[in-house]
Motif scaffolding. Structure first.
Motif: not given
Length: 56
Positions: A12, A16-17, A40-42, A46
């Motif tokens: 990841l 990413t969080s 969400y942060r990605y 993903i």
């Protein structure tokens, strides 16, 4: 996400969080209620991998 990434042999990105906030309290019509907010942060790739993983 970490579990699925490990299963797929992916790493990841650092940015990413996942953040979750949950609130509990009385309702105006009686009883208690719960509400939640998730952020969400990605990267987009993903999302594609997660969809493929959970379809199988």
């Amino acid at each position: 996400m970490k579990y699925v990434a490990n299963e797929q042999k992916l790493s990841l990105p650092q940015e990413t969080s996942v953040q979750a906030t949950v609130g509990l309290g009385p309702r105006s019509d009686g009883g208690f209620g719960m509400k939640s907010l998730s952020k969400y942060r990605y990267p987009v790739w993903i999302t594609v991998r997660l969809i493929r993983y959970y379809k199988n």
